[in-house]
Design a protein around this motif. Structure first.
Motif, PDB file in Angstrom:
ATOM      1  N   ASP A   7      40.144  12.808   6.991  1.00 46.28           N
ATOM      2  CA  ASP A   7      40.803  14.103   6.851  1.00 46.28           C
ATOM      3  C   ASP A   7      41.967  14.181   7.836  1.00 46.28           C
ATOM      4  OD1 ASP A   7      41.287  16.587   5.833  1.00 46.28           O
ATOM      5  OD2 ASP A   7      39.587  17.580   6.807  1.00 46.28           O
ATOM      6  N   PHE A  50      36.496   8.267   4.210  1.00 50.25           N
ATOM      7  CA  PHE A  50      37.242   9.523   4.138  1.00 50.25           C
ATOM      8  C   PHE A  50      37.871   9.829   5.485  1.00 50.25           C
ATOM      9  CE2 PHE A  50      37.077  14.322   4.464  1.00 50.25           C
ATOM     10  CZ  PHE A  50      38.263  14.519   3.767  1.00 50.25           C
ATOM     11  N   GLU A  89      32.823   8.920   7.037  1.00 53.52           N
ATOM     12  CA  GLU A  89      33.956   9.753   7.454  1.00 53.52           C
ATOM     13  C   GLU A  89      34.353   9.415   8.881  1.00 53.52           C
ATOM     14  OE1 GLU A  89      35.095  14.525   7.871  1.00 53.52           O
ATOM     15  OE2 GLU A  89      33.250  13.885   6.868  1.00 53.52           O
ATOM     16  N   VAL A 125      40.016   7.322   1.172  1.00 49.79           N
ATOM     17  CA  VAL A 125      40.329   8.655   0.658  1.00 49.79           C
ATOM     18  C   VAL A 125      40.903   9.430   1.841  1.00 49.79           C
ATOM     19  CG1 VAL A 125      39.462  10.790  -0.348  1.00 49.79           C
ATOM     20  CG2 VAL A 125      38.518   8.597  -1.089  1.00 49.79           C
ATOM     21  N   PHE A 135      29.436   6.350   1.657  1.00 49.08           N
ATOM     22  CA  PHE A 135      30.510   7.293   1.970  1.00 49.08           C
ATOM     23  C   PHE A 135      30.463   7.577   3.466  1.00 49.08           C
ATOM     24  CE2 PHE A 135      32.594  11.357   2.490  1.00 49.08           C
ATOM     25  CZ  PHE A 135      33.638  11.321   1.565  1.00 49.08           C
ATOM     26  N   LYS A 149      41.265  19.656  -1.015  1.00 45.53           N
ATOM     27  CA  LYS A 149      41.297  18.236  -0.626  1.00 45.53           C
ATOM     28  C   LYS A 149      39.928  17.781  -0.109  1.00 45.53           C
ATOM     29  CE  LYS A 149      44.679  18.873   2.286  1.00 45.53           C
ATOM     30  NZ  LYS A 149      44.842  20.323   2.030  1.00 45.53           N
ATOM     31  N   THR A 150      39.371  18.522   0.847  1.00 42.91           N
ATOM     32  CA  THR A 150      38.062  18.153   1.387  1.00 42.91           C
ATOM     33  C   THR A 150      36.977  18.323   0.340  1.00 42.91           C
ATOM     34  OG1 THR A 150      38.789  18.840   3.604  1.00 42.91           O
ATOM     35  CG2 THR A 150      36.424  18.576   3.262  1.00 42.91           C
ATOM     36  N   ALA A 180      43.274  12.676   3.349  1.00 45.11           N
ATOM     37  CA  ALA A 180      43.688  14.038   3.033  1.00 45.11           C
ATOM     38  C   ALA A 180      44.703  14.484   4.071  1.00 45.11           C
ATOM     39  CB  ALA A 180      42.486  14.984   3.021  1.00 45.11           C
ATOM     40  N   ALA A 240      36.867  15.309  -1.774  1.00 43.46           N
ATOM     41  CA  ALA A 240      36.217  14.224  -1.035  1.00 43.46           C
ATOM     42  C   ALA A 240      34.700  14.390  -1.054  1.00 43.46           C
ATOM     43  CB  ALA A 240      36.733  14.192   0.400  1.00 43.46           C
ATOM     44  N   ARG A 241      34.212  15.616  -0.913  1.00 42.94           N
ATOM     45  CA  ARG A 241      32.765  15.863  -0.931  1.00 42.94           C
ATOM     46  C   ARG A 241      32.184  15.607  -2.319  1.00 42.94           C
ATOM     47  NH1 ARG A 241      31.682  14.926   3.989  1.00 42.94           N
ATOM     48  NH2 ARG A 241      32.844  16.207   5.436  1.00 42.94           N
TER      49      ARG A 241
END
Length: 365
Positions: A117, A115, A83, A142, A81, A66-67, A144, A70-71
């Protein structure tokens, strides 16, 4: 603004980063497994390649990519981008990032990918703070999560996003990741090799978790180097199955007592007994006991199955189930695990008939 010193700092941090971080895939071609989710022709792969991503929530077990996905998005997108932490982040943090995204969009037409997480850790108010920005495409979310988003994420946020499910990696995927880590300059640079059975041991212990497999390899390689175990003077250090066992004395099996994994394991346990597979029944029972499941819950499932799937094909099964339930009440753990095992084996090997269930359901209908 990044400077030469920033680059030096980043390289210093990268050098001491865990093996799992250093070996994170940089492109979709380096990503192992997940062909259904990001394989050729999939919506997500096409969206990433075309830099035309819409909001997406990546859902799956730990260590499945998942991560990493995203990367990869961060490396390939022309959008900004950013986070936000779902653990320490606040509504104020989200609003600040949304405001910055609005400014980028207005001044330069630059989109922002946000993103998050472990998005299931966001409170309802934090998730609500994202709704307007996601709906208006001020940000492309995005998210996760290891938890089922339909249970843990705001339904309004789900309706504005695509759900992409990832699955535990196959043994072949994990083996390929380990081989790459041994050889790659970002990884162990060819300084280590597997003795017979060592790679298989790591694969078996990983449970489809690439991060866990790479962590085990890293710890085992450190042990191999400290012991100086080599096949020859110029040969690489040997990672042996014993070293793998030392650095992984206990396999952490995923299990939760109130969510998806709970029901998946219970279902597998019942299907194993129904299908006549005592080995599988004991395995799934062990998963439940190891995960802290109430033994009475297990005994009740056996009790029900004795009539539902065996019935009068072997009336003794109901008596065995009753005795097992009583043993759980009287004896308790750890000894009652033996009573439960005896009952599960009996149920798996008994002849099967669902006539009792079918008959009463027909009568009620």
């Amino acid at each position: 603004m990044d400077t030469l010193f920033t680059d030096i700092d980043n390289r210093a941090k990268y050098a001491v980063a865990p093996l799992a971080v250093r070996m994170r895939p940089r492109s979709l071609s380096e990503l192992r497994g997940q062909k259904d989710a990001v394989g050729p022709g999939s919506w997500l792969a096409l969206a990433i390649t075309a830099d035309a991503l819409s909001s997406v929530i990546l859902f799956g077990p730990a260590g499945t990519g998942k991560t990493s996905i995203a990367r990869i998005i961060a490396e390939t997108t022309r959008s900004a981008f950013v986070e936000v932490s779902a653990i320490g982040g606040t509504v104020a943090d989200l609003r600040r990032e949304i405001s910055a995204a609005e400014r980028r969009l207005a001044s330069a037409g630059t989109k922002t990918i946000l993103f998050v997480d472990e998005i299931h850790r966001f409170s309802r108010s934090q998730q609500d703070a994202l709704l307007h920005a996601v709906e208006n495409r001020v940000v492309i979310l995005v998210g996760a999560t290891t938890e089922n988003p339909f249970f843990e994420v705001n339904s309004a946020l789900i309706s504005r996003s695509r759900i992409v499910e990832l699955h535990a990696l196959s043994d072949a995927d994990i083996a390929s990741i380990l081989d790459a880590a041994l050889a790659d300059e970002r990884g162990l640079r060819g300084r280590f090799a597997f003795a017979d059975g060592a790679a298989r041991a790591i694969v078996d212990l990983s449970g489809g978790d690439a991060r866990g497999a790479l962590t085990t390899l890293e710890l085992a390689s450190q042990l191999a180097e400290s012991e100086g175990r080599k096949a020859g003077a110029d040969a690489p250090y040997l990672v042996t199955p014993d070293m793998v066992a030392v650095v992984t004395p206990r396999r952490a099996l995923p299990y939760d007592k109130g969510k998806d994994m709970h029901y998946d394991v219970v279902s597998a346990f019942i299907k194993s007994m129904r299908g006549g597979d005592p080995d599988a029944a004991l395995y799934w029972m062990a998963r439940m006991l190891e995960g802290g499941e109430d033994p009475k819950f297990i005994a009740r499932r056996i009790y029900i199955l004795a009539s539902e799937d065996i019935g009068n094909a072997d009336p003794q099964a109901l008596l065995v189930a009753e005795a097992a339930f009583r043993a759980v009440e009287v004896v308790g753990l750890p000894e009652c695990r033996i009573n439960l095992a005896q009952a599960a084996i009996y149920m798996a090997l008994a002849p099967k008939s669902n006539a009792a269930e079918a008959g009463i359901d027909a009568a009620l209908a």
